[in-house]
Motif scaffolding. Structure first.
Motif, short mmCIF file in Angstrom:
data_model
loop_
_atom_site.label_atom_id
_atom_site.label_comp_id
_atom_site.label_asym_id
_atom_site.label_seq_id
_atom_site.Cartn_x
_atom_site.Cartn_y
_atom_site.Cartn_z
N ALA A 143 -29.46 -85.45 33.71
CA ALA A 143 -29.06 -84.55 34.64
C ALA A 143 -29.88 -83.17 34.57
CB ALA A 143 -27.44 -84.28 34.84
N CYS A 144 -29.66 -82.27 35.30
CA CYS A 144 -30.53 -81.10 35.04
C CYS A 144 -29.24 -79.76 35.11
CB CYS A 144 -31.32 -80.71 36.29
SG CYS A 144 -32.50 -81.84 36.40
N GLY A 145 -29.69 -78.76 34.26
CA GLY A 145 -28.94 -77.61 34.25
C GLY A 145 -27.27 -77.73 33.97
N THR A 146 -26.42 -77.23 35.24
CA THR A 146 -25.25 -77.28 34.94
C THR A 146 -24.50 -78.55 34.75
OG1 THR A 146 -24.63 -75.20 35.55
CG2 THR A 146 -23.04 -77.04 36.33
N ALA A 147 -25.37 -79.40 35.64
CA ALA A 147 -24.82 -80.94 35.72
C ALA A 147 -25.13 -81.72 34.12
CB ALA A 147 -25.43 -81.72 36.84
N TYR A 148 -26.14 -81.08 33.49
CA TYR A 148 -26.44 -81.72 32.13
C TYR A 148 -25.31 -81.35 31.25
CZ TYR A 148 -28.86 -81.94 27.71
OH TYR A 148 -29.15 -82.25 26.51
N VAL A 166 -26.00 -90.54 36.07
CA VAL A 166 -26.93 -89.48 36.54
C VAL A 166 -25.94 -88.42 37.04
CG1 VAL A 166 -29.10 -90.39 36.79
CG2 VAL A 166 -27.48 -90.49 38.81
N VAL A 167 -26.09 -87.06 36.86
CA VAL A 167 -25.03 -86.35 37.48
C VAL A 167 -25.81 -85.13 38.33
CG1 VAL A 167 -23.20 -84.86 36.75
CG2 VAL A 167 -23.86 -86.22 35.07
N SER A 168 -25.28 -85.19 39.64
CA SER A 168 -26.09 -84.19 40.45
C SER A 168 -25.13 -83.49 41.51
CB SER A 168 -27.19 -84.80 41.04
OG SER A 168 -27.81 -83.98 41.88
N GLN A 169 -24.88 -82.33 41.54
CA GLN A 169 -23.99 -81.69 42.50
C GLN A 169 -24.65 -82.05 44.02
OE1 GLN A 169 -22.77 -79.63 45.75
NE2 GLN A 169 -24.83 -78.92 44.84
N SER A 170 -25.86 -81.66 44.29
CA SER A 170 -26.71 -81.90 45.44
C SER A 170 -27.06 -83.15 45.55
CB SER A 170 -28.00 -80.92 45.53
OG SER A 170 -28.70 -81.33 44.62
N GLY A 171 -27.14 -84.14 44.72
CA GLY A 171 -27.76 -85.52 44.86
C GLY A 171 -29.09 -85.35 45.21
N GLU A 172 -29.57 -84.24 45.44
CA GLU A 172 -31.28 -84.14 46.00
C GLU A 172 -31.96 -83.74 44.80
OE1 GLU A 172 -31.98 -85.59 48.49
OE2 GLU A 172 -29.94 -85.71 49.70
N THR A 173 -31.70 -83.47 43.57
CA THR A 173 -32.67 -82.96 42.55
C THR A 173 -33.77 -84.01 42.11
OG1 THR A 173 -30.86 -81.51 41.62
CG2 THR A 173 -32.69 -81.96 40.07
N ALA A 174 -35.15 -83.54 42.46
CA ALA A 174 -36.17 -84.51 42.24
C ALA A 174 -36.18 -84.98 40.69
CB ALA A 174 -37.41 -83.75 42.39
N ALA A 215 -22.79 -71.27 46.59
CA ALA A 215 -23.32 -70.21 45.59
C ALA A 215 -24.54 -71.04 44.79
CB ALA A 215 -22.36 -69.68 44.74
N VAL A 216 -25.31 -70.32 44.33
CA VAL A 216 -26.40 -70.99 43.47
C VAL A 216 -25.97 -71.12 42.17
CG1 VAL A 216 -28.76 -70.58 42.39
CG2 VAL A 216 -28.44 -70.13 44.84
N ALA A 217 -25.09 -70.34 41.72
CA ALA A 217 -24.44 -70.73 40.41
C ALA A 217 -23.24 -71.74 40.69
CB ALA A 217 -23.89 -69.62 39.69
N SER A 218 -23.62 -72.79 39.77
CA SER A 218 -22.71 -74.01 40.12
C SER A 218 -21.10 -73.67 39.24
CB SER A 218 -23.26 -75.26 39.67
OG SER A 218 -22.48 -76.47 39.77
N THR A 219 -20.10 -73.86 39.96
CA THR A 219 -19.04 -73.56 39.19
C THR A 219 -17.88 -74.76 39.46
OG1 THR A 219 -18.05 -72.35 41.13
CG2 THR A 219 -18.91 -71.17 39.39
N LEU A 269 -25.59 -70.26 30.55
CA LEU A 269 -26.76 -70.69 31.49
C LEU A 269 -26.17 -69.62 32.85
CD1 LEU A 269 -28.50 -71.90 33.05
CD2 LEU A 269 -27.26 -73.74 33.52
N LYS A 270 -24.87 -69.74 32.82
CA LYS A 270 -24.29 -69.01 33.71
C LYS A 270 -24.39 -67.43 33.86
CE LYS A 270 -23.29 -71.31 36.22
NZ LYS A 270 -23.27 -72.63 36.33
N LEU A 271 -24.52 -66.97 32.74
CA LEU A 271 -24.53 -65.49 32.53
C LEU A 271 -25.96 -65.24 32.75
CD1 LEU A 271 -23.06 -62.99 31.55
CD2 LEU A 271 -24.23 -63.48 29.28
O1 M6R Z 1 -27.58 -80.50 42.49
P1 M6R Z 1 -27.74 -80.64 40.94
O2 M6R Z 1 -26.52 -80.50 40.28
O3 M6R Z 1 -28.66 -81.70 40.59
O4 M6R Z 1 -28.32 -79.18 40.28
C1 M6R Z 1 -28.82 -79.13 38.96
C2 M6R Z 1 -29.26 -77.76 38.49
O5 M6R Z 1 -30.33 -77.33 39.32
C3 M6R Z 1 -28.03 -76.88 38.86
O6 M6R Z 1 -26.85 -77.27 37.98
C4 M6R Z 1 -28.38 -75.41 38.37
O7 M6R Z 1 -28.60 -75.39 36.85
C5 M6R Z 1 -27.37 -74.47 38.81
N1 M6R Z 1 -27.89 -73.41 39.55
C6 M6R Z 1 -26.63 -73.67 37.55
O8 M6R Z 1 -25.53 -72.91 38.22
#
Ligand code: M6R
Length: 367
Positions: A57-62, A103-111, A155-159, A242-244
């Motif tokens: 996964a990426c970012g917060t999902a990772y 795989v973990v993804s909030q949006s399900g669209e992360t390339a 919000a861009v910041a995932s919570t 990351l959030k900060l």
């Molecule tokens: O939609 P996704 O879960 O695949 O996105 C992954 C990252 O881009 C996402 O979690 C990003 O790190 C957040 N903006 C963090 O708050």
């Protein structure tokens, strides 16, 4: 649209109890002793044959994956490896048909995550997607979907996506433990009961966040800070850091507490804030030793821990914040909340755009 909150991020932080309840709903049987995931195509036979798990996964999902994977290792005793999706397919990972890829993804669209999923498929692995958007590309391509029911995250910041991903991992880990017989029925029931208490515990934490606000105002004057923790706490502080960074633009680093003295301790100087997370009691004393190393170099330490440890810890730290108690494997679902609030208030204190930080997009559909 923000439901009376000043920002989407704040609204979404407050929606976490509901997200936890919704993600658990229908997935725990009426007796409260068993997890049921009827949506899974992955058969019991396949679960018994899994030799290893890759979490990608990426970012917060990772970061959610880091917690989820270690819960799986503890409850199911299957080896788990973790990759950020942008690295995964370029390092020729060892994938076999007995490898389960999550795989973990909030949006399900992360390339990057989608490309990793395809790499896993090309090598014959079964892929489970933990996602918040069931109609997404990742959900469509995966063999199985465990949906998080967090509702739309703006919000861009995932919570709330992060924390409901944790719930999805707990459920799946318990499901595998049931199938492979690695936890007794009583152990599973005990964990389920603790999970069901989480929503109320989060509500309680959010009732009063004044001390986090005050602390955030303090750290908003700094340009650098550190987070430390061990085990699952290390995974959670990576998310906190990351959030900060993302919304307050304060530079921070998250370190495995024991690793500080292998280099980073050189950066600890008078007054630098260090946030220590201590929920993993089997290593609590070890982290306290690391805190003492920081204090000896002038660092200003804030400890986040359970109530019962506060009096003792106050002998070694400058400030402490208590969080409700839960099982060690579930702690992330609570301990992340003050870290989210800290980032939120620090961003506010710096007068920044909380919901739309510079340079970032909500969904990253390019590699
Ligand atoms: O939609 P996704 O879960 O695949 O996105 C992954 C990252 O881009 C996402 O979690 C990003 O790190 C957040 N903006 C963090 O708050």
């Amino acid at each position: 649209e923000k439901g009376g909150y000043d920002h989407f991020m704040l609204k979404e932080i407050h929606e976490q109890p509901k997200a936890y309840r919704d993600t658990m709903l229908g997935r725990i049987d009426a007796s409260g002793k068993k997890v049921v995931l009827p949506e899974l195509k992955l058969t019991d036979e396949q679960i018994k044959n899994i030799t290893n798990i890759h979490i990608v996964a990426c970012g917060t999902a990772y970061h959610a994956g880091l917690v989820g994977g270690s819960v799986i290792e503890q409850l199911v005793r299957i080896p788990v490896t973790f990759d950020v999706a942008s690295e995964y397919r370029y390092r020729s990972p060892l994938i076999t048909p007995q490898t389960l890829v999550i795989v973990v993804s909030q949006s399900g669209e992360t390339a990057d995550t989608l490309a990793a999923l395809r790499e896993a498929h090309d090598n014959g692995a079964h892929v489970i997607a933990i996602t918040n958007v069931v109609g997404s590309s990742i959900a469509r391509d995966a063999d199985d979907v465990i949906a998080t029911l967090a509702g739309p995250e703006i919000a861009v910041a995932s919570t709330k996506a992060y924390s409901s991903q944790l719930i999805a991992f707990y459920l799946f880990a318990l499901h595998m433990a049931q199938v492979r017989g690695t936890q007794t029925e009583a152990e599973v029931a005990h964990i389920i009961a603790a999970m069901q208490a989480l929503p109320e515990q989060v509500e309680k934490m959010l009732e009063n966040t004044d001390s986090i606000k005050t602390y955030a105002e303090e750290i908003s004057k700094h340009d650098h800070l550190f987070f430390i923790g061990r085990g699952m706490d290390y995974a959670v502080v990576q998310e906190g850091s990351l959030k900060l960074k993302e919304i307050s633009y304060i530079h921070s680093e998250a370190y495995a507490a024991g690793e500080l003295k292998h280099g980073t301790l050189a950066l600890i100087e008078e007054g630098i804030p260090v946030i220590a997370l201590l929920t993993q009691e089997h290593v609590l004393e070890k982290t306290v030793s690391n805190i003492k190393e920081v204090k000896a170099r002038g660092g200003a330490v804030m400890a986040i821990t359970y109530d019962e440890h506060v009096p003792n810890l106050l002998k070694s730290v400058d400030q402490a914040l208590a969080i409700p108690k839960t099982l060690p494997i579930l702690s992330a679902a609570l301990s992340v909340v003050p870290l989210q609030m800290l980032a939120y208030y620090a961003s506010l204190a710096r007068g920044l755009d909380v919901d739309k930080p510079r340079n970032l997009a909500k969904s990253v559909t390019v590699e």
